[in-house]
Design a protein around this motif. Structure first.
Motif, PDB file in Angstrom:
ATOM      1  N   ARG A  75      10.724   1.790  -3.969  1.00  0.00           N
ATOM      2  CA  ARG A  75      11.523   2.809  -3.272  1.00  0.00           C
ATOM      3  C   ARG A  75      12.492   3.474  -4.249  1.00  0.00           C
ATOM      4  O   ARG A  75      12.586   4.696  -4.318  1.00  0.00           O
ATOM      5  CB  ARG A  75      12.294   2.111  -2.153  1.00  0.00           C
ATOM      6  N   ARG A  76      13.159   2.649  -5.020  1.00  0.00           N
ATOM      7  CA  ARG A  76      14.122   3.151  -6.007  1.00  0.00           C
ATOM      8  C   ARG A  76      13.453   4.065  -7.033  1.00  0.00           C
ATOM      9  O   ARG A  76      13.997   5.086  -7.448  1.00  0.00           O
ATOM     10  CB  ARG A  76      14.764   1.944  -6.719  1.00  0.00           C
ATOM     11  N   GLU A  77      12.229   3.712  -7.442  1.00  0.00           N
ATOM     12  CA  GLU A  77      11.513   4.498  -8.441  1.00  0.00           C
ATOM     13  C   GLU A  77      10.892   5.762  -7.864  1.00  0.00           C
ATOM     14  O   GLU A  77      10.351   6.585  -8.593  1.00  0.00           O
ATOM     15  CB  GLU A  77      10.428   3.645  -9.112  1.00  0.00           C
ATOM     16  N   GLY A  78      10.903   5.885  -6.540  1.00  0.00           N
ATOM     17  CA  GLY A  78      10.419   7.121  -5.919  1.00  0.00           C
ATOM     18  C   GLY A  78       8.965   7.101  -5.490  1.00  0.00           C
ATOM     19  O   GLY A  78       8.358   8.147  -5.252  1.00  0.00           O
ATOM     20  N   CYS A  79       8.395   5.903  -5.391  1.00  0.00           N
ATOM     21  CA  CYS A  79       7.039   5.788  -4.842  1.00  0.00           C
ATOM     22  C   CYS A  79       7.132   6.016  -3.337  1.00  0.00           C
ATOM     23  O   CYS A  79       7.999   5.459  -2.671  1.00  0.00           O
ATOM     24  CB  CYS A  79       6.490   4.393  -5.141  1.00  0.00           C
ATOM     25  N   GLN A  80       6.262   6.878  -2.799  1.00  0.00           N
ATOM     26  CA  GLN A  80       6.410   7.248  -1.386  1.00  0.00           C
ATOM     27  C   GLN A  80       5.825   6.262  -0.390  1.00  0.00           C
ATOM     28  O   GLN A  80       6.313   6.100   0.705  1.00  0.00           O
ATOM     29  CB  GLN A  80       5.775   8.622  -1.108  1.00  0.00           C
ATOM     30  N   GLU A  81       4.687   5.651  -0.766  1.00  0.00           N
ATOM     31  CA  GLU A  81       3.972   4.842   0.220  1.00  0.00           C
ATOM     32  C   GLU A  81       3.569   3.484  -0.330  1.00  0.00           C
ATOM     33  O   GLU A  81       3.550   3.288  -1.547  1.00  0.00           O
ATOM     34  CB  GLU A  81       2.696   5.597   0.673  1.00  0.00           C
ATOM     35  N   GLY A  82       3.261   2.570   0.570  1.00  0.00           N
ATOM     36  CA  GLY A  82       2.817   1.253   0.145  1.00  0.00           C
ATOM     37  C   GLY A  82       1.913   0.594   1.160  1.00  0.00           C
ATOM     38  O   GLY A  82       1.916   0.952   2.340  1.00  0.00           O
ATOM     39  N   GLN A  83       1.124  -0.344   0.651  1.00  0.00           N
ATOM     40  CA  GLN A  83       0.328  -1.185   1.538  1.00  0.00           C
ATOM     41  C   GLN A  83       0.282  -2.561   0.897  1.00  0.00           C
ATOM     42  O   GLN A  83       0.389  -2.687  -0.320  1.00  0.00           O
ATOM     43  CB  GLN A  83      -1.082  -0.614   1.768  1.00  0.00           C
ATOM     44  N   GLY A  84       0.141  -3.580   1.704  1.00  0.00           N
ATOM     45  CA  GLY A  84       0.111  -4.922   1.142  1.00  0.00           C
ATOM     46  C   GLY A  84       0.487  -5.954   2.182  1.00  0.00           C
ATOM     47  O   GLY A  84       0.905  -5.615   3.293  1.00  0.00           O
ATOM     48  N   TYR A  85       0.328  -7.227   1.773  1.00  0.00           N
ATOM     49  CA  TYR A  85       0.555  -8.324   2.714  1.00  0.00           C
ATOM     50  C   TYR A  85       1.996  -8.342   3.221  1.00  0.00           C
ATOM     51  O   TYR A  85       2.267  -8.864   4.300  1.00  0.00           O
ATOM     52  CB  TYR A  85       0.227  -9.671   2.049  1.00  0.00           C
ATOM     53  N   TYR A  86       2.944  -7.796   2.436  1.00  0.00           N
ATOM     54  CA  TYR A  86       4.328  -7.754   2.917  1.00  0.00           C
ATOM     55  C   TYR A  86       4.406  -7.020   4.266  1.00  0.00           C
ATOM     56  O   TYR A  86       5.170  -7.393   5.145  1.00  0.00           O
ATOM     57  CB  TYR A  86       5.229  -7.039   1.897  1.00  0.00           C
ATOM     58  N   PHE A  87       3.592  -5.977   4.402  1.00  0.00           N
ATOM     59  CA  PHE A  87       3.595  -5.196   5.641  1.00  0.00           C
ATOM     60  C   PHE A  87       2.577  -5.746   6.639  1.00  0.00           C
ATOM     61  O   PHE A  87       2.888  -5.957   7.798  1.00  0.00           O
ATOM     62  CB  PHE A  87       3.239  -3.732   5.369  1.00  0.00           C
ATOM     63  N   CYS A  88       1.350  -5.941   6.145  1.00  0.00           N
ATOM     64  CA  CYS A  88       0.271  -6.311   7.063  1.00  0.00           C
ATOM     65  C   CYS A  88      -1.001  -6.660   6.296  1.00  0.00           C
ATOM     66  O   CYS A  88      -1.326  -6.010   5.310  1.00  0.00           O
ATOM     67  CB  CYS A  88      -0.004  -5.110   7.991  1.00  0.00           C
TER      68      CYS A  88
END
Ligand code: C2E
Ligand code: MG
Ligand code: MG
Ligand code: MG
Length: 281
Positions: free
Chosen positions: A249-262
């Motif tokens: 988030r700090r580096e400015g990446c807009q999106e994510g996916q991974g086990y942290y979410f689902c």
């Protein structure tokens, strides 16, 4: 002695080759049967906006419901399917099924969501990929804006003008294009310059140690900045911790996916992440 060991080596080698050939044949037959008997299933992994935590897309990931071996992950059969060329019909099934499911969610009253599918470089070599994919979208009455095509850097090894032409056509038709596992393959910055995709998917291998490895951080930061310069979005794969999320988030990446979410889940278990079409968002 030399003769003996030579013979042993030879024997060992032919045995190994026979086993490999047998196993490959078994897999090829198994995959052909899986296609006929509809043993493939899709699991779906949601993707989120890192700032708002809103759902922004869903990636379709294939699994093989093997009659004896249980649910097999792609690494157990995709490499062989690539070798035998069966990845082409398997991929076609995946796209068709993902379109059907995306449309079904819409018909169940959920807000339309973009579904991503993984393409193999072979799809660009065999047949008319544009006709195939637009045909499937039409068949399921799904607008191309809800279909994301994930390409790997391996396609860049093919004839560049041909690939650029196909990608341009997909963009004109309003499909979303992304480069999967970005940074691990044959990235050509010249290629990105000649043809911009909508999105770079930062490979999970750069995310895994992001909190402790300054080189991974340097790579991730560079990819995000590069994407900004080209007006492409970035999505981080394999996000597993709050710490990784905060750095991204700090580096400015807009999106994510991974086990942290689902985790990737069967379609039926995804409803809690989907939004009602009428609800305030
Ligand atoms: P990919 O497209 O990069 O997909 C992401 C992979 O990371 C998936 O593995 C997913 O389950 C896994 N993953 C998601 N979140 C996390 C996380 O937080 N940590 C870790 N360690 N892993 C996470 P999966 O489902 O086993 O798929 C592996 C690869 O197989 C995919 O990598 C893709 O390259 C290929 N694949 C999957 N489905 C298809 C398909 O339909 N067609 C083709 N050609 N390839 C496919
Ligand atoms: Mg992918
Ligand atoms: Mg990926
Ligand atoms: Mg990956």
């Amino acid at each position: 002695h030399a003769k003996d060991s030579g013979r042993n080596t030879y024997r060992f080698y032919t045995d190994k080759m026979n086993i490999d050939a047998m196993e490959r044949l078994r897999m090829r037959n198994g995959l052909a049967e899986a296609l006929l008997k509809q043993q493939f299933v899709l699991h779906y992994q949601p993707q989120f906006d890192l700032n708002t935590l809103q759902l922004v897309g869903i990636e379709a990931l294939v699994r093989w419901n093997h009659p004896e071996r249980g649910l097999l992950l792609p690494d157990k059969f995709i490499p062989i399917a690539e070798q035998t060329g069966q990845i082409v019909p398997i991929g076609e099934w995946v796209i068709s099924e993902a379109c059907r499911q995306a449309k079904a969610w819409q018909q169940q009253g959920y807000a339309p969501v973009r579904v991503g599918v993984n393409l193999s470089a072979l799809h660009f070599k065999r047949g008319d990929i544009i006709k195939m994919i637009t045909g499937l979208a039409e068949q399921h009455d799904l607008d191309p804006q809800y279909i994301e095509l994930e390409l790997t850097e391996a396609i860049m090894l093919q004839e560049v003008d041909y690939i650029l032409d196909i990608m341009q056509k997909f963009r004109t038709l309003h499909f979303t294009l992304s480069i999967d596992d970005f940074g691990t393959g044959y990235s050509s910055l010249a290629f990105l310059k000649r043809f911009r995709v909508d999105k770079l998917k930062i490979d999970g291998s750069f995310i895994r140690n992001l909190e402790v490895d300054s080189h991974d951080l340097a790579i991730v930061r560079s990819i995000i900045q590069l994407a900004k310069g080209f007006e492409m979005r970035t999505i981080a794969e394999g996000v597993e911790t709050q710490g990784q999320l905060e750095i991204l988030r700090r580096e400015g990446c807009q999106e994510g996916q991974g086990y942290y979410f689902c985790y990737p889940l069967p379609a039926g278990q995804l409803s809690r992440h989907l939004h009602s079409a009428t609800a305030q968002r």
